[in-house]
Design a protein around this motif. Structure first.
Motif, PDB file in Angstrom:
ATOM      1  N   VAL A 106      -8.842   1.799  -7.553  1.00 35.19           N
ATOM      2  CA  VAL A 106     -10.204   2.229  -7.250  1.00 35.19           C
ATOM      3  C   VAL A 106     -10.297   3.734  -7.461  1.00 35.19           C
ATOM      4  CG1 VAL A 106      -9.718   2.568  -4.789  1.00 35.19           C
ATOM      5  CG2 VAL A 106     -12.059   2.061  -5.520  1.00 35.19           C
ATOM      6  N   GLN A 107     -11.479   4.200  -7.807  1.00 30.88           N
ATOM      7  CA  GLN A 107     -11.692   5.630  -7.998  1.00 30.88           C
ATOM      8  C   GLN A 107     -11.857   6.330  -6.642  1.00 30.88           C
ATOM      9  OE1 GLN A 107     -15.049   6.103 -10.625  1.00 30.88           O
ATOM     10  NE2 GLN A 107     -13.795   5.822 -12.446  1.00 30.88           N
ATOM     11  N   PRO A 108     -11.563   7.616  -6.592  1.00 29.88           N
ATOM     12  CA  PRO A 108     -11.806   8.367  -5.342  1.00 29.88           C
ATOM     13  C   PRO A 108     -13.239   8.201  -4.877  1.00 29.88           C
ATOM     14  CG  PRO A 108     -10.529   9.688  -6.874  1.00 29.88           C
ATOM     15  CD  PRO A 108     -10.943   8.456  -7.637  1.00 29.88           C
ATOM     16  N   GLY A 109     -13.385   7.997  -3.559  1.00 28.21           N
ATOM     17  CA  GLY A 109     -14.704   7.740  -3.002  1.00 28.21           C
ATOM     18  C   GLY A 109     -15.077   6.279  -2.949  1.00 28.21           C
ATOM     19  N   GLY A 110     -14.290   5.447  -3.577  1.00 31.29           N
ATOM     20  CA  GLY A 110     -14.583   4.015  -3.610  1.00 31.29           C
ATOM     21  C   GLY A 110     -14.106   3.281  -2.376  1.00 31.29           C
ATOM     22  N   SER A 111     -14.279   1.961  -2.389  1.00 31.83           N
ATOM     23  CA  SER A 111     -13.945   1.131  -1.232  1.00 31.83           C
ATOM     24  C   SER A 111     -13.108  -0.065  -1.658  1.00 31.83           C
ATOM     25  CB  SER A 111     -15.219   0.624  -0.554  1.00 31.83           C
ATOM     26  OG  SER A 111     -16.010   1.694  -0.074  1.00 31.83           O
ATOM     27  N   LEU A 112     -12.287  -0.517  -0.729  1.00 32.03           N
ATOM     28  CA  LEU A 112     -11.533  -1.753  -0.890  1.00 32.03           C
ATOM     29  C   LEU A 112     -11.457  -2.438   0.467  1.00 32.03           C
ATOM     30  CD1 LEU A 112      -8.419  -0.815  -3.100  1.00 32.03           C
ATOM     31  CD2 LEU A 112     -10.278  -2.357  -3.737  1.00 32.03           C
ATOM     32  N   TRP A 132       6.432 -12.735  22.027  1.00 31.27           N
ATOM     33  CA  TRP A 132       7.811 -12.356  22.340  1.00 31.27           C
ATOM     34  C   TRP A 132       8.183 -11.027  21.689  1.00 31.27           C
ATOM     35  CZ3 TRP A 132       6.544 -17.359  20.654  1.00 31.27           C
ATOM     36  CH2 TRP A 132       6.545 -18.331  21.677  1.00 31.27           C
ATOM     37  N   ARG A 133       7.187 -10.343  21.178  1.00 26.53           N
ATOM     38  CA  ARG A 133       7.307  -9.025  20.537  1.00 26.53           C
ATOM     39  C   ARG A 133       8.186  -9.084  19.287  1.00 26.53           C
ATOM     40  NH1 ARG A 133       4.432  -5.617  22.472  1.00 26.53           N
ATOM     41  NH2 ARG A 133       5.347  -3.939  21.249  1.00 26.53           N
ATOM     42  N   VAL A 134       8.188 -10.228  18.627  1.00 26.50           N
ATOM     43  CA  VAL A 134       8.837 -10.338  17.315  1.00 26.50           C
ATOM     44  C   VAL A 134       7.819  -9.905  16.270  1.00 26.50           C
ATOM     45  CG1 VAL A 134       9.874 -11.886  15.632  1.00 26.50           C
ATOM     46  CG2 VAL A 134      10.341 -12.186  18.083  1.00 26.50           C
ATOM     47  N   SER A 135       8.251  -9.050  15.348  1.00 25.72           N
ATOM     48  CA  SER A 135       7.353  -8.467  14.353  1.00 25.72           C
ATOM     49  C   SER A 135       7.516  -9.167  13.015  1.00 25.72           C
ATOM     50  CB  SER A 135       7.654  -6.971  14.212  1.00 25.72           C
ATOM     51  OG  SER A 135       6.712  -6.331  13.390  1.00 25.72           O
ATOM     52  N   TYR A 136       6.398  -9.505  12.407  1.00 29.95           N
ATOM     53  CA  TYR A 136       6.400 -10.144  11.089  1.00 29.95           C
ATOM     54  C   TYR A 136       5.653  -9.256  10.095  1.00 29.95           C
ATOM     55  CZ  TYR A 136       7.751 -14.321  13.677  1.00 29.95           C
ATOM     56  OH  TYR A 136       8.404 -15.209  14.475  1.00 29.95           O
ATOM     57  N   TRP A 137       6.103  -9.325   8.830  1.00 32.50           N
ATOM     58  CA  TRP A 137       5.522  -8.478   7.789  1.00 32.50           C
ATOM     59  C   TRP A 137       5.074  -9.291   6.587  1.00 32.50           C
ATOM     60  CZ3 TRP A 137       4.748  -3.372   8.696  1.00 32.50           C
ATOM     61  CH2 TRP A 137       5.461  -2.804   9.761  1.00 32.50           C
ATOM     62  N   GLY A 138       4.004  -8.825   5.959  1.00 30.56           N
ATOM     63  CA  GLY A 138       3.595  -9.387   4.692  1.00 30.56           C
ATOM     64  C   GLY A 138       4.414  -8.792   3.559  1.00 30.56           C
ATOM     65  N   GLN A 139       4.151  -9.259   2.349  1.00 33.66           N
ATOM     66  CA  GLN A 139       4.932  -8.828   1.198  1.00 33.66           C
ATOM     67  C   GLN A 139       4.434  -7.504   0.622  1.00 33.66           C
ATOM     68  OE1 GLN A 139       2.540 -11.019   1.117  1.00 33.66           O
ATOM     69  NE2 GLN A 139       1.299 -10.575  -0.684  1.00 33.66           N
ATOM     70  N   GLY A 140       3.260  -7.079   1.050  1.00 30.46           N
ATOM     71  CA  GLY A 140       2.700  -5.821   0.586  1.00 30.46           C
ATOM     72  C   GLY A 140       1.677  -6.014  -0.525  1.00 30.46           C
ATOM     73  N   THR A 141       0.689  -5.147  -0.534  1.00 33.96           N
ATOM     74  CA  THR A 141      -0.310  -5.144  -1.603  1.00 33.96           C
ATOM     75  C   THR A 141      -0.566  -3.691  -2.000  1.00 33.96           C
ATOM     76  OG1 THR A 141      -2.514  -5.918  -2.282  1.00 33.96           O
ATOM     77  CG2 THR A 141      -2.297  -5.152  -0.010  1.00 33.96           C
ATOM     78  N   GLN A 142      -0.589  -3.447  -3.308  1.00 32.23           N
ATOM     79  CA  GLN A 142      -0.697  -2.074  -3.797  1.00 32.23           C
ATOM     80  C   GLN A 142      -2.150  -1.603  -3.808  1.00 32.23           C
ATOM     81  OE1 GLN A 142       1.754   0.144  -4.648  1.00 32.23           O
ATOM     82  NE2 GLN A 142       0.170   1.687  -5.069  1.00 32.23           N
ATOM     83  N   VAL A 143      -2.347  -0.409  -3.284  1.00 37.32           N
ATOM     84  CA  VAL A 143      -3.642   0.268  -3.354  1.00 37.32           C
ATOM     85  C   VAL A 143      -3.430   1.573  -4.115  1.00 37.32           C
ATOM     86  CG1 VAL A 143      -5.450   1.453  -2.056  1.00 37.32           C
ATOM     87  CG2 VAL A 143      -4.552  -0.748  -1.247  1.00 37.32           C
ATOM     88  N   THR A 144      -4.163   1.740  -5.210  1.00 39.52           N
ATOM     89  CA  THR A 144      -4.055   2.950  -6.021  1.00 39.52           C
ATOM     90  C   THR A 144      -5.431   3.594  -6.129  1.00 39.52           C
ATOM     91  OG1 THR A 144      -2.236   2.003  -7.312  1.00 39.52           O
ATOM     92  CG2 THR A 144      -3.373   3.917  -8.244  1.00 39.52           C
ATOM     93  N   VAL A 145      -5.511   4.848  -5.730  1.00 40.94           N
ATOM     94  CA  VAL A 145      -6.774   5.589  -5.787  1.00 40.94           C
ATOM     95  C   VAL A 145      -6.611   6.687  -6.838  1.00 40.94           C
ATOM     96  CG1 VAL A 145      -8.512   6.856  -4.507  1.00 40.94           C
ATOM     97  CG2 VAL A 145      -7.100   5.136  -3.338  1.00 40.94           C
ATOM     98  N   SER A 146      -7.313   6.514  -7.940  1.00 39.56           N
ATOM     99  CA  SER A 146      -7.145   7.441  -9.058  1.00 39.56           C
ATOM    100  C   SER A 146      -8.372   7.405  -9.947  1.00 39.56           C
ATOM    101  CB  SER A 146      -5.903   7.061  -9.867  1.00 39.56           C
ATOM    102  OG  SER A 146      -5.790   7.873 -11.023  1.00 39.56           O
ATOM    103  N   SER A 147      -8.677   8.553 -10.547  1.00 46.59           N
ATOM    104  CA  SER A 147      -9.777   8.611 -11.511  1.00 46.59           C
ATOM    105  C   SER A 147      -9.242   8.433 -12.929  1.00 46.59           C
ATOM    106  CB  SER A 147     -10.523   9.938 -11.373  1.00 46.59           C
ATOM    107  OG  SER A 147      -9.631  11.027 -11.499  1.00 46.59           O
TER     108      SER A 147
END
Length: 116
Positions: A12-18, A101-116
């Motif tokens: 997304v460009q700077p100022g944009g939304s996701l 039980w305070r066990v923490s789980y994580w997703g695999q991740g998703t990339q966010v790139t902010v660039s013009s």
């Protein structure tokens, strides 16, 4: 087996939304706390925003006023609305869920790139 599935990243460009979304599967239990973390290249993973089952939210200072975290508790789903994005928001974003039980789980991740 508990799995967190993320969606919504991209370029997304700077100022944009996701809008990022994350749904937990494989568990019939509700997660007291869910949220988002991010990790930029060469940096440590850092918290971005969290939301409790009661709707209490916490934000990193760098995103206050621009990002909004919300959840659909009955669906074990959490969202992150990101507005007025800046290049420094560029990172891999990870969904996180903590069970009673305070066990923490994580997703695999998703990339966010902010660039013009």
């Amino acid at each position: 087996q508990v799995q967190l599935v993320e969606s919504g990243g991209g370029l997304v460009q700077p100022g944009g939304s996701l809008r990022l979304s994350c749904t937990v599967s494989g568990s019939s239990f509700n997660f007291p706390t869910m949220g988002w973390y991010r990790q930029a290249p060469g940096k440590q993973r850092e918290p971005v925003a969290t939301v409790t089952r009661d709707g209490d939210t916490n934000y990193a200072d760098s995103v206050k006023g621009r990002f909004t975290v919300s959840r659909e508790t009955t669906k074990n789903t959490v969202h992150l609305q990101m507005n007025n994005l800046k290049p420094e928001d560029t990172a891999e974003y990870y969904c996180n869920a903590i069970n009673i039980w305070r066990v923490s789980y994580w997703g695999q991740g998703t990339q966010v790139t902010v660039s013009s």
